[in-house]
Structure formats: C-alpha cells, structure tokens
Scaffold this active site. Structure first.
Site, PDB file in Angstrom:
ATOM      1  N   LEU A 322       0.825  -1.204   0.000  1.00  0.00           N
ATOM      2  CA  LEU A 322       0.000   0.000   0.000  1.00  0.00           C
ATOM      3  C   LEU A 322       0.859   1.254   0.000  1.00  0.00           C
ATOM      4  O   LEU A 322       0.546   2.249  -0.660  1.00  0.00           O
ATOM      5  CB  LEU A 322      -0.937   0.003   1.221  1.00  0.00           C
ATOM      6  N   LEU A 323       1.951   1.229   0.738  1.00  0.00           N
ATOM      7  CA  LEU A 323       2.863   2.372   0.747  1.00  0.00           C
ATOM      8  C   LEU A 323       3.497   2.579  -0.620  1.00  0.00           C
ATOM      9  O   LEU A 323       3.731   3.713  -1.047  1.00  0.00           O
ATOM     10  CB  LEU A 323       3.949   2.180   1.810  1.00  0.00           C
ATOM     11  N   VAL A 326       1.466   4.780  -2.855  1.00  0.00           N
ATOM     12  CA  VAL A 326       1.426   6.223  -2.579  1.00  0.00           C
ATOM     13  C   VAL A 326       2.818   6.780  -2.330  1.00  0.00           C
ATOM     14  O   VAL A 326       2.979   7.788  -1.654  1.00  0.00           O
ATOM     15  CB  VAL A 326       0.512   6.521  -1.361  1.00  0.00           C
ATOM     16  N   SER A 327       3.835   6.123  -2.868  1.00  0.00           N
ATOM     17  CA  SER A 327       5.218   6.544  -2.604  1.00  0.00           C
ATOM     18  C   SER A 327       5.466   7.973  -3.046  1.00  0.00           C
ATOM     19  O   SER A 327       6.284   8.686  -2.455  1.00  0.00           O
ATOM     20  CB  SER A 327       6.192   5.599  -3.305  1.00  0.00           C
ATOM     21  N   LYS A 371     -11.350  11.083   7.013  1.00  0.00           N
ATOM     22  CA  LYS A 371     -12.201  10.366   6.067  1.00  0.00           C
ATOM     23  C   LYS A 371     -11.760   8.913   5.987  1.00  0.00           C
ATOM     24  O   LYS A 371     -10.615   8.618   5.645  1.00  0.00           O
ATOM     25  CB  LYS A 371     -12.111  11.018   4.683  1.00  0.00           C
ATOM     26  N   ASP A 462     -17.990  16.062  -8.914  1.00  0.00           N
ATOM     27  CA  ASP A 462     -19.037  15.944  -7.894  1.00  0.00           C
ATOM     28  C   ASP A 462     -19.231  17.270  -7.161  1.00  0.00           C
ATOM     29  O   ASP A 462     -19.288  17.315  -5.934  1.00  0.00           O
ATOM     30  CB  ASP A 462     -18.683  14.827  -6.906  1.00  0.00           C
TER      31      ASP A 462
END
Length: 630
Positions: A322-323, A326-327, A371, A462
């Site tokens: 997961l890291l 988003v590195s 969030k 949105d």
C-alpha cells in the site's frame, strides 16, 4: 609630519563612506512590509514564485519542497524537470506554486497579500537570515515581524515555528478581461533591468512597469504578468548512475561445513514450523475464548488496532504494498499511526461522525476531519498532491491500516460545515446575499485553479452544496476529490455523481470534461439564489426550470425571479441587477451544449461584476432596482 597624510587619508575614507551611504539611500528603500490589498475585493489565487536552487542546502527538490510545503512533483512539473529526484545546480531556476491571499496583519499595516509558510527555527537562524538567504528576499524580516507581532526576534527558541509571508499578487479580474492570468513573484537582481526581465519571460517592458511602476530597486519583488507559465530551460542533469557493484568473489566450498550448515538449516526450519503451529493453535484458542467471554465488536477492533503493534508478516507485506502505491505522496504529507486515528475519533464513535464516513478527530490538540475509506485512495492522493489553493480543502496527511486494507485521509477541519446545511438545513441564521456572492466566487476560483492551473487538468466530477465547506469567515472551500479525474475529454461507461447535478452529456454519453463541473456549478448558483434543493421530493431537477427566466420582457423576468428567490433574500435591501447577473451566469452554465458553456475564467469575471454591482449600490444607498420584503 607623518600624521597629516594619515589624517587626510582617514578623512577621505570617512567622506567616501558617507558618500556611499548617501548613494545607497538616495532612493526609497525596497518595500519592507508587503503589498496592500482589500480583503473584500480580493480573490485568492494560485500563482508561482521564481526560486533559484542554492547550495549546499537547497540543491534538491525535496529540501526546497519542505521549505514551501509542496511535493517534489509540484515543483518538477511547472519547472520542466522530468526527474523529481535529480540533483540541481547552483542558480537553477524553479517555479514554486503558492496560494496567494489577502491577510489582515494589524491596524498599523492593514492587509497585505502573501502566501504564508511556517518555518521551524534551527540553531543559528535569524529572521533576517531566513528572509534573505533561504527565502531569497521573497519576503523581508520587517514583514515577518509584522505578521508575527507576539514574537521577539532576539528570543526565538530552537524548534519554534514562525510564519514567513512570501510576497505575491493576484490579477484584478474586475478591471478588464485582458488582465493576465498569472502574476509571478520575481526578486529584482543586481544585474537585472526591466528589458532583460521582459525578454526572459517573453513579455513587454511596459506590461511589467504597468503592474509594478517605474521605481523598481534591487531586491524588490516584481510581479511578472503572464498568460501562461513559460517553459524553463533547465541544464542537463548532472546525475550519473552509480557503477554496478562488482560480484562478490565466492568463498571456497568446504563439504564438511556445507553438510553441517544443511543440518543446522533443517533444524531451524523445523523449529520455525513448530512455532508457527503453536501460534495458529493459540490464535484459534483465543478466538474461541473471545467468543465465549462475549467481547463486543468494538472491543475486538480495539484489540486489533491498539493491542498488537508488531503485526503479522502478512500485515507488513500489505502495508509495504500500500505504501508503494502512494510513494509519490510520502514526502509531502504526514503519515499518521492507526493508534492516533483510533484515539482521535474515540474508536470511530458515532458522536464524532460528521457525515458519511467522515469523522471529527483531535490529534496533538489540533482538530481534523478524518475520512475513512477502503483502499481506493491512490487516485485521490495523486490528485490532491498536485493542488494547493485557498479555496480547496487541504489534505494534511493520511494513515494506512494494513489489517483491513483501509486508508484514512486527514483533512483540515472546516468549522462551519457544508453550504448545503446552511441553505437547506435548519440554521437559525440565513446567509446574506453578500455572503452568497462571496461563496460563489470562492468556489469559482477553486474550480478555475483545478481546471486551468493543473497539468493535466483536474475535473472534480461531484460539485454540489454538500461538498462545499465554509470556514470561520464564511469563505468557501471545495472538498471531496473522491470522484475526481486527472485529465479530461475522456469517455467512461461508469457514471457516478449526484442526481440533480450531473450534466446531460455525462449522463447520456459518459463524456468527462471541465464543462461538467461548470454545469454542476450552475446548479449550485440556482440553489444560492432560490434556497431550493437541486432535486425535489418528486424527483424533478431544479435546473429544468431555468427557461422561466429567459423569456419575456425584463420586467417579467424580474417578477418571476422575485417569486422564485429565497424568502430570506427578499427581506434584504439588495439590488436586483446583481441577482439577475448571477442568474444569467447560472443559465449560461446550464446550457445543454457543453461547448456553449463559459469557462471558469469568464465565470469568475462575471461574478466579480455582480459583487461590484451589489457593493456599489450598498454604498450609495437604496436604488429603484432594490427589492425589500414583499
């Protein structure tokens, strides 16, 4: 006899010193307190400063990004640098994105326009040194003192955070449609002249002097008017890949030692298998015990989040993956621990719930909006790291929960909640027309930034009143980039959005463009004027009624509008011309043909005219076009 020449020489030096001092101060010193502005007529904007890489401390984008609170990519993209990890050379030019706003300092200095950056003092730092060296005279120590009136310059502790105001300006959108879209902050250098600067930025000297005047001095901040950000010519990268590591020379094999090693390896392997078997049995037994003892779901979750800090090998692998996703964001945002998120929200207690899956939480004494989402935040993070504007809700950091593959985005907390709650909720205080105009202009400026000043352009997808938040000063910030898309003029089969705000071409053909945000913004304008929901209880959309206001005489249009307006506005003293102007903007935004809808530049300009109409009439008193309670 010897003293006379010495005395004469000394006198000559003294007179020379005085003469030089007089030369230095014959003209007015550079602006030291900043550039004044009017908060009521100032729209925050995204702009840039020209900064030069300087060794030894600032020869990489990471250190410069830390100084200006932006990521490496946010500098690399506008600066024409393909590799954000490259080593820079001395005096290499860079464009640093900043958000410029009008800020009130005190009664002495009034309001000045600047972008504020917090700097934590290190040993040997001074206000003067940071202003002139690290921020390269983009501010002055006098202005720093004015912005931080309670700070004693001679008594700043190591680690103390001080705000440094970087001088900036925003184009005056109300004066002319031919105004530049950008005003770049540039420090006038000793070897500069107006002509050379104009040539470098490919503008005319007259356009620079028109903005800055004719009395520019060394180290003054110049504002360069530009229509588009130019491409910087960058030196070839000096980075060379490191030489390959030579293969290690294998040690001679000893067969007896090899057999011993094999036996030892088998023994260790069997031991590890035994330990793992014991752990599995223990966990199975623990699960049965938990069920027997009747633990609640909340207690079990807390034991997972807080009780075990080491985690399993599987959790660690998930976290690493997961890291890796988003590195690119790790150098800009703070990484929070799961324990901090849990404690901040009281274990995701319903009392902390704001709406949907957003919780209010306190971390280290500061309030945030947290969030909670399943692991689909990669695209949202990639978009958020590119944006930095006062009319967009700021992302402060994030947290990864490898056990549940969740991600938690930690945003700034916007105190006054959503625009939807103010217009359609049961708020005791209704929004005035002036406040509604400012909110509309704030949202338009936020959309202008993501549509025009990000590359590739960002489409929010949105825009609605529940995604527009209001701060303590009732200024608007666009929130929730969960559906946003980087890049436009695409076609998708996966239609997402909120009914009542979705543009016709997106709903029928799946066309994604900035004009779909323009359409949704038109619906928001209708809500601000009418106080009505975007879709009523019968499922009828608000925008379908706009034809009633585009037909007939001007008197009929005004009468129909008065019948349709929010009752609270009819009790105000306001000019109908201002309201009619906003309705005209809304109707043009809601054109079924997206090519005939205006861009956000035209919308910001038109709304600024509405503010001028309202302000002028308010200052002059009542006019025949003003309306009061029926």
């Amino acid at each position: 006899m010897i003293t006379k020449p010495i005395f004469g020489f000394s006198l000559l030096l003294f007179l020379s010193f005085i003469f030089n001092q007089n030369i230095c101060y014959a003209q007015d010193p550079p602006s030291i307190t900043g550039y004044t502005c009017n908060p009521n007529q100032f729209n925050p904007c995204q702009t840039y400063v020209l900064y030069r890489a300087r060794g030894p401390e600032f020869l990489d984008l990471a250190s410069i990004g830390d100084l200006f609170s932006v990521s490496r990519l946010m500098i690399a993209n506008p600066s024409n640098i393909s590799n954000p990890n490259t080593t820079l050379v001395n005096d290499q030019p860079l464009f640093i994105p900043i958000t410029c706003s009008c800020n009130n300092i005190n009664t002495t200095f009034g309001s000045i326009s600047y972008a504020g950056f917090n700097y934590s003092f290190k040993s040997g730092d001074t206000m003067y040194g940071i202003s002139t060296s690290k921020y390269q005279n983009l501010t002055t120590y006098q202005s720093v003192e004015a912005v931080n009136p309670t700070v004693v310059p001679e008594n700043i502790d190591i680690g103390q955070s001080i705000k440094f105001p970087i001088f900036c300006k925003c184009p005056n959108t109300t004066s002319s449609q031919n105004q530049p879209r950008l005003l770049i902050s540039y420090v006038f250098q000793p070897n500069d002249n107006i002509s050379s600067i104009a040539s470098r930025f490919r503008v005319t000297p007259q356009s620079i002097t028109q903005i800055n005047g004719n009395n520019t001095k060394i180290l003054d901040t110049l504002f360069i008017p530009l229509s588009n950000l130019p491409n910087l010519t960058q030196p070839a990268s000096s980075n060379t890949p490191p030489p390959p590591t030579p293969p290690a020379t294998p040690a001679p094999v000893n067969q007896e030692n090899d057999r011993k090693g094999t036996v030892i390896g088998l023994a260790i392997g069997l031991g590890v298998c035994g330990v793992l078997l014991i752990l599995v049995l223990g966990l199975f037994y623990r699960e049965k015990t938990v069920k027997k003892e009747g633990y609640s779901d909340v207690e079990r979750q807390k034991s997972l989040y807080v009780g075990s800090k080491k985690g399993s090998f599987v959790d660690k692998d998930v976290e690493v993956n997961l890291l890796a996703d988003v590195s690119e964001c790790l150098d800009k945002y703070k990484m929070y621990k799961m324990e901090q998120i849990w404690e901040a929200t009281d274990g995701f207690d319903e009392g902390c719930l704001i709406q949907g899956s957003v919780y209010k939480g306190t971390i280290d004494g500061e309030v945030f909006a947290i969030k909670k989402m399943k692991w689909n935040a990669r695209e949202e993070l990639k978009i958020l790291q590119k944006v930095n504007h006062g009319n967009l809700v700021k992302l402060e950091g994030f947290c990864i929960d490898p056990k549940e593959a969740n991600c938690f985005l930690v945003y700034e907390y916007v105190e006054n909640g959503s625009l939807h709650s103010w217009i359609h909720g049961e708020k005791p205080e209704k929004l005035s027309w002036k406040t509604r105009l400012r909110i509309a202009t704030d949202v338009a400026n936020g959309l202008l930034y993501i549509h025009e000043h990000t590359r590739p352009r960002v489409v929010h997808k949105d825009i609605k009143t529940s995604n527009i938040l209001l701060d303590t000063n009732m200024r608007a910030k666009v929130a929730n980039f969960g559906l946003a898309k980087s890049g436009c003029n695409a076609i998708t089969m996966h239609i997402v959005g909120t009914q009542g705000y979705i543009s016709p071409e997106y709903l029928t053909d799946g066309i994604v463009s900035t004009k779909m945000d323009v359409f949704s913004f038109g619906v928001v304008l209708l809500e601000l004027v009418s106080g009505k929901e975007a879709i009523d209880d019968e499922g009828k959309v608000l925008w379908a009624k706009i034809n009633d206001f585009s037909e007939g005489s001007e008197e009929r249009k005004v009468r129909k509008l008065q019948e349709w307006m929010d009752d609270s506005l009819l009790r105000e003293e306001l000019t109908m011309e201002s309201v009619m102007n906003v309705m005209s903007v809304a109707i043009s935004c809601l054109n079924k043909d997206p090519s005939r809808r205006p861009g956000m530049i035209e919308i910001v300009y038109a709304l600024s005219k509405s503010i001028d109409l309202f302000t002028d009439d308010s200052e002059e008193g009542l006019s025949p076009r003003q309306v009061t309670a029926r």
